[in-house]
Structures are given as C-alpha cells and as structure tokens.
Write a protein that holds these residues in place. Structure first.
Motif, PDB file in Angstrom:
ATOM      1  N   ALA A  42       0.807  -1.216   0.000  1.00 44.46           N
ATOM      2  CA  ALA A  42       0.000   0.000   0.000  1.00 44.46           C
ATOM      3  C   ALA A  42       0.842   1.268   0.000  1.00 44.46           C
ATOM      4  CB  ALA A  42      -0.931   0.004   1.213  1.00 44.46           C
ATOM      5  N   LYS A  43       1.976   1.249   0.718  1.00 45.21           N
ATOM      6  CA  LYS A  43       2.764   2.476   0.845  1.00 45.21           C
ATOM      7  C   LYS A  43       4.151   2.133   1.367  1.00 45.21           C
ATOM      8  CE  LYS A  43       2.228   7.277   2.445  1.00 45.21           C
ATOM      9  NZ  LYS A  43       1.365   8.181   3.229  1.00 45.21           N
ATOM     10  N   ILE A  44       5.121   2.953   0.992  1.00 43.77           N
ATOM     11  CA  ILE A  44       6.472   2.849   1.519  1.00 43.77           C
ATOM     12  C   ILE A  44       6.874   4.219   2.066  1.00 43.77           C
ATOM     13  CG2 ILE A  44       8.899   2.387   0.996  1.00 43.77           C
ATOM     14  CD1 ILE A  44       7.971   0.565  -1.263  1.00 43.77           C
ATOM     15  N   VAL A  45       7.393   4.237   3.282  1.00 46.59           N
ATOM     16  CA  VAL A  45       7.866   5.470   3.915  1.00 46.59           C
ATOM     17  C   VAL A  45       9.331   5.273   4.286  1.00 46.59           C
ATOM     18  CG1 VAL A  45       7.653   7.009   5.896  1.00 46.59           C
ATOM     19  CG2 VAL A  45       5.597   6.127   4.785  1.00 46.59           C
ATOM     20  N   ILE A  46      10.187   6.215   3.873  1.00 45.86           N
ATOM     21  CA  ILE A  46      11.623   6.132   4.134  1.00 45.86           C
ATOM     22  C   ILE A  46      11.970   7.097   5.261  1.00 45.86           C
ATOM     23  CG2 ILE A  46      13.924   6.407   3.141  1.00 45.86           C
ATOM     24  CD1 ILE A  46      12.569   5.987   0.378  1.00 45.86           C
ATOM     25  N   ASP A  47      12.746   6.610   6.225  1.00 46.33           N
ATOM     26  CA  ASP A  47      13.179   7.450   7.343  1.00 46.33           C
ATOM     27  C   ASP A  47      14.090   8.556   6.798  1.00 46.33           C
ATOM     28  OD1 ASP A  47      14.605   8.488   9.654  1.00 46.33           O
ATOM     29  OD2 ASP A  47      13.862   6.737  10.747  1.00 46.33           O
ATOM     30  N   PRO A  48      13.761   9.831   7.037  1.00 46.55           N
ATOM     31  CA  PRO A  48      14.591  10.910   6.482  1.00 46.55           C
ATOM     32  C   PRO A  48      15.992  10.968   7.074  1.00 46.55           C
ATOM     33  CG  PRO A  48      12.943  11.795   7.993  1.00 46.55           C
ATOM     34  CD  PRO A  48      12.609  10.348   7.805  1.00 46.55           C
ATOM     35  N   ARG A  49      16.204  10.278   8.193  1.00 52.01           N
ATOM     36  CA  ARG A  49      17.524  10.286   8.828  1.00 52.01           C
ATOM     37  C   ARG A  49      18.457   9.225   8.263  1.00 52.01           C
ATOM     38  NH1 ARG A  49      14.725   9.602  14.609  1.00 52.01           N
ATOM     39  NH2 ARG A  49      13.884   7.898  13.336  1.00 52.01           N
ATOM     40  N   ASP A  50      17.878   8.198   7.603  1.00 52.66           N
ATOM     41  CA  ASP A  50      18.681   7.062   7.172  1.00 52.66           C
ATOM     42  C   ASP A  50      17.968   6.378   6.015  1.00 52.66           C
ATOM     43  OD1 ASP A  50      20.261   4.847   6.859  1.00 52.66           O
ATOM     44  OD2 ASP A  50      19.573   3.844   8.680  1.00 52.66           O
ATOM     45  N   LEU A  96       0.315   4.985   6.128  1.00 52.88           N
ATOM     46  CA  LEU A  96       1.255   5.367   7.176  1.00 52.88           C
ATOM     47  C   LEU A  96       1.710   6.795   6.927  1.00 52.88           C
ATOM     48  CD1 LEU A  96       3.105   4.318   9.595  1.00 52.88           C
ATOM     49  CD2 LEU A  96       4.845   3.946   7.840  1.00 52.88           C
ATOM     50  N   VAL A  97       1.734   7.608   7.981  1.00 50.08           N
ATOM     51  CA  VAL A  97       2.324   8.947   7.907  1.00 50.08           C
ATOM     52  C   VAL A  97       3.330   9.087   9.038  1.00 50.08           C
ATOM     53  CG1 VAL A  97       0.376  10.048   6.756  1.00 50.08           C
ATOM     54  CG2 VAL A  97       0.428   9.973   9.253  1.00 50.08           C
ATOM     55  N   GLN A  98       4.329   9.949   8.816  1.00 54.97           N
ATOM     56  CA  GLN A  98       5.455  10.087   9.730  1.00 54.97           C
ATOM     57  C   GLN A  98       5.696  11.569   9.997  1.00 54.97           C
ATOM     58  OE1 GLN A  98       9.445   9.151   8.102  1.00 54.97           O
ATOM     59  NE2 GLN A  98       9.596   7.641   9.742  1.00 54.97           N
ATOM     60  N   ASP A  99       5.941  11.917  11.252  1.00 51.89           N
ATOM     61  CA  ASP A  99       6.239  13.297  11.613  1.00 51.89           C
ATOM     62  C   ASP A  99       7.655  13.633  11.149  1.00 51.89           C
ATOM     63  OD1 ASP A  99       6.801  15.740  12.824  1.00 51.89           O
ATOM     64  OD2 ASP A  99       5.715  15.259  14.652  1.00 51.89           O
ATOM     65  N   PRO A 100       7.841  14.584  10.227  1.00 55.79           N
ATOM     66  CA  PRO A 100       9.193  14.883   9.740  1.00 55.79           C
ATOM     67  C   PRO A 100      10.104  15.479  10.803  1.00 55.79           C
ATOM     68  CG  PRO A 100       7.622  16.498   8.917  1.00 55.79           C
ATOM     69  CD  PRO A 100       6.814  15.427   9.595  1.00 55.79           C
ATOM     70  N   ALA A 157      -3.253  11.538   5.848  1.00 62.50           N
ATOM     71  CA  ALA A 157      -2.386  12.557   5.251  1.00 62.50           C
ATOM     72  C   ALA A 157      -1.965  13.536   6.337  1.00 62.50           C
ATOM     73  CB  ALA A 157      -3.105  13.293   4.127  1.00 62.50           C
ATOM     74  N   LEU A 158      -0.678  13.874   6.331  1.00 60.72           N
ATOM     75  CA  LEU A 158      -0.113  14.816   7.304  1.00 60.72           C
ATOM     76  C   LEU A 158       0.230  16.115   6.589  1.00 60.72           C
ATOM     77  CD1 LEU A 158       2.369  13.970  10.100  1.00 60.72           C
ATOM     78  CD2 LEU A 158       3.040  15.717   8.440  1.00 60.72           C
ATOM     79  N   ALA A 159      -0.027  17.243   7.247  1.00 57.35           N
ATOM     80  CA  ALA A 159       0.225  18.553   6.634  1.00 57.35           C
ATOM     81  C   ALA A 159       1.715  18.889   6.726  1.00 57.35           C
ATOM     82  CB  ALA A 159      -0.601  19.626   7.328  1.00 57.35           C
ATOM     83  N   PRO A 160       2.420  19.024   5.596  1.00 60.30           N
ATOM     84  CA  PRO A 160       3.857  19.334   5.657  1.00 60.30           C
ATOM     85  C   PRO A 160       4.163  20.657   6.343  1.00 60.30           C
ATOM     86  CG  PRO A 160       3.251  18.518   3.479  1.00 60.30           C
ATOM     87  CD  PRO A 160       1.969  18.759   4.221  1.00 60.30           C
ATOM     88  N   SER A 161       3.273  21.628   6.204  1.00 61.32           N
ATOM     89  CA  SER A 161       3.530  22.940   6.793  1.00 61.32           C
ATOM     90  C   SER A 161       3.239  22.972   8.290  1.00 61.32           C
ATOM     91  CB  SER A 161       2.682  24.002   6.094  1.00 61.32           C
ATOM     92  OG  SER A 161       1.292  23.748   6.287  1.00 61.32           O
ATOM     93  N   ASP A 162       2.502  21.994   8.784  1.00 61.43           N
ATOM     94  CA  ASP A 162       2.162  21.912  10.203  1.00 61.43           C
ATOM     95  C   ASP A 162       1.931  20.448  10.553  1.00 61.43           C
ATOM     96  OD1 ASP A 162       1.335  22.203  12.814  1.00 61.43           O
ATOM     97  OD2 ASP A 162      -0.678  22.912  12.294  1.00 61.43           O
ATOM     98  N   PRO A 163       2.985  19.707  10.875  1.00 59.91           N
ATOM     99  CA  PRO A 163       2.838  18.267  11.087  1.00 59.91           C
ATOM    100  C   PRO A 163       1.964  17.875  12.272  1.00 59.91           C
ATOM    101  CG  PRO A 163       5.131  18.841  10.625  1.00 59.91           C
ATOM    102  CD  PRO A 163       4.397  20.126  10.870  1.00 59.91           C
ATOM    103  N   ASP A 164       1.543  18.836  13.088  1.00 59.25           N
ATOM    104  CA  ASP A 164       0.566  18.516  14.127  1.00 59.25           C
ATOM    105  C   ASP A 164      -0.803  18.215  13.530  1.00 59.25           C
ATOM    106  OD1 ASP A 164       2.409  18.828  16.140  1.00 59.25           O
ATOM    107  OD2 ASP A 164       1.828  20.887  16.616  1.00 59.25           O
ATOM    108  N   THR A 165      -1.024  18.702  12.304  1.00 54.58           N
ATOM    109  CA  THR A 165      -2.318  18.541  11.637  1.00 54.58           C
ATOM    110  C   THR A 165      -2.299  17.292  10.758  1.00 54.58           C
ATOM    111  OG1 THR A 165      -2.674  20.936  11.629  1.00 54.58           O
ATOM    112  CG2 THR A 165      -3.989  19.627  10.097  1.00 54.58           C
TER     113      THR A 165
END
Length: 227
Positions: A42-50, A96-100, A157-165
């Motif tokens: 369904a989806k792939i999410v890559i860790d931005p740190r690694d 899946l969504v991830q807090d940047p 879906a997570l808001a890139p400009s405000d990841p709390d949303t």
C-alpha cells in the motif's frame, strides 16, 4: 528508489505483486528485496535520517488469509525485515504517515478485508488507527473522536507545513464516516465532513504543502477544501 508492487484495492480484478523492489542507480536497474508474499503493497515510507531504514505497509493477499501482512521495517536497506505492527491474518496495513520533525512518531491505518467470489468483507473491528512514538516498538490504538463501530479502509495525510495537523478519510457504516482532522498528531480527532469517498477504491488525501487547511480528495471527481 523503492517500489512496492500489487494494486492496493479490493475489486475482483485486482492485480497482485511480488513484493518490494529497490534501485540504487536512479531506476536504471532493480533488485527484489523481499516481502514477496505481501501481494498488495500500500505504501512505503523512508526514514529521512537514514535511507536504509524504510517502512512498508503490506495489505496482504486479497483472496485468502496470511501471507506477509502488516507493517514491516528494514534498517539494512531491505536485506532483512521485521514486522512491527501485526493485527491478524486477515488485516493488513493500508497507510502510514510520519512526523518529519520526529520520525519516530508515526500513525498507521489497518484495514480488515477479504474478497470471496460471492461477497466482499470490506472492513471490520480490526480496521483502526494506530500510533507510535518510539519508531514502531510499541503501538496504541487511537479511538478518540473516531467512529466507535466497525470501520472500513482509512486514508491518512499529514500537513507538511504543520505536522501537528493530520487528516483521515474514514469509511464507516450508517454515515458515521467522513473526513476527520487531528490537531495533536493523531491523538484525538474531530469529524469535519460526512463525505464518504467509497474508500474501498478511493482513500487518498493530499494536503497542500504550504497550507494545512487546503486538502484534496482523489475520487471520480477530485474534490478540494480550503477550510
């Protein structure tokens, strides 16, 4: 570049895949790196740190139980995989969504479904929203503000400009579903709109990268909201 194979929908004519592929040369060549029994990624999410750490949402086989189903994590570029969210042999993970700002905080959606020749089981008590704050070591099922009964497919879906949303498109019977919004990274939710996107086919939301209040819903007709 990572690619997950298999169509993540539940119609009779759905196409299945053979796992996850990875390219390290910009897509010129590819290698299968596992999860061949997932059938529907369904989806792939890559860790931005690694870039060797990735999460794969595997919905699992449509016409039977088992397979590789749930949320899988690799920390070695796909050489090995660990299932970090397992619901049951009938329920996979569909989003899946991830807090940047803190990638250990993630929100996942599980989806219980099974196709038979004579019917489809589209949802059930195991469809839910799950939240982790430790990179998937532990998960809590979130229900605050979401429909209390059995749920169908859920899009996130997570808001890139405000990841709390965070937004969720929730399929539920008796008009309980619709568009939900969280202002605290998925801890609590409020219903914003009763629109039911027939999520068996459409469960894709997109948030404007500069405006947390502008969202798009993919459907037969693409819809947009500014509030």
């Amino acid at each position: 570049v990572w690619v997950g194979t298999g169509e993540n929908n539940s119609q009779r004519s759905v196409g299945y895949g053979d796992g996850v592929y990875k390219s390290v040369d910009g897509g010129r060549s590819w290698q299968n790196v596992g999860l061949k029994m997932s059938e529907h990624v369904a989806k792939i999410v890559i860790d931005p740190r690694d870039s060797d750490t990735a999460y794969v949402c595997a919905q699992g086989p449509l016409w039977g139980p088992g397979g590789e189903r749930g949320l899988f994590k690799t920390t070695d570029g796909g050489k090995t995989w660990a299932k970090i969210l397992n619901v049951s042999e009938n329920t996979g993970v569909t989003d899946l969504v991830q807090d940047p700002r803190n990638p250990d905080i993630m929100i996942a959606a599980s989806y219980q479904r099974r196709r038979h020749v004579y019917t489809i089981v589209n949802g059930g008590p195991e469809s839910a929203v799950h939240r982790t704050t430790d990179g998937g070591k532990t998960w809590n099922k979130v229900r605050g503000g979401l429909p209390a009964g059995e749920l169908g497919r859920i899009g996130l879906a997570l808001a890139p400009s405000d990841p709390d949303t965070v937004y969720a498109l929730v399929e539920a019977p008796d008009k309980q579903g619709g568009v939900f919004r969280s202002g605290d990274r998925g801890v609590t939710w409020e219903k914003r709109n009763p629109f039911d996107a027939q999520a068996q086919y459409y469960a894709h939301l997109v948030v404007d990268p500069q405006d947390r209040d502008r969202i798009y819903i993919m459907n037969v007709f693409i819809q947009v909201s500014d509030d």
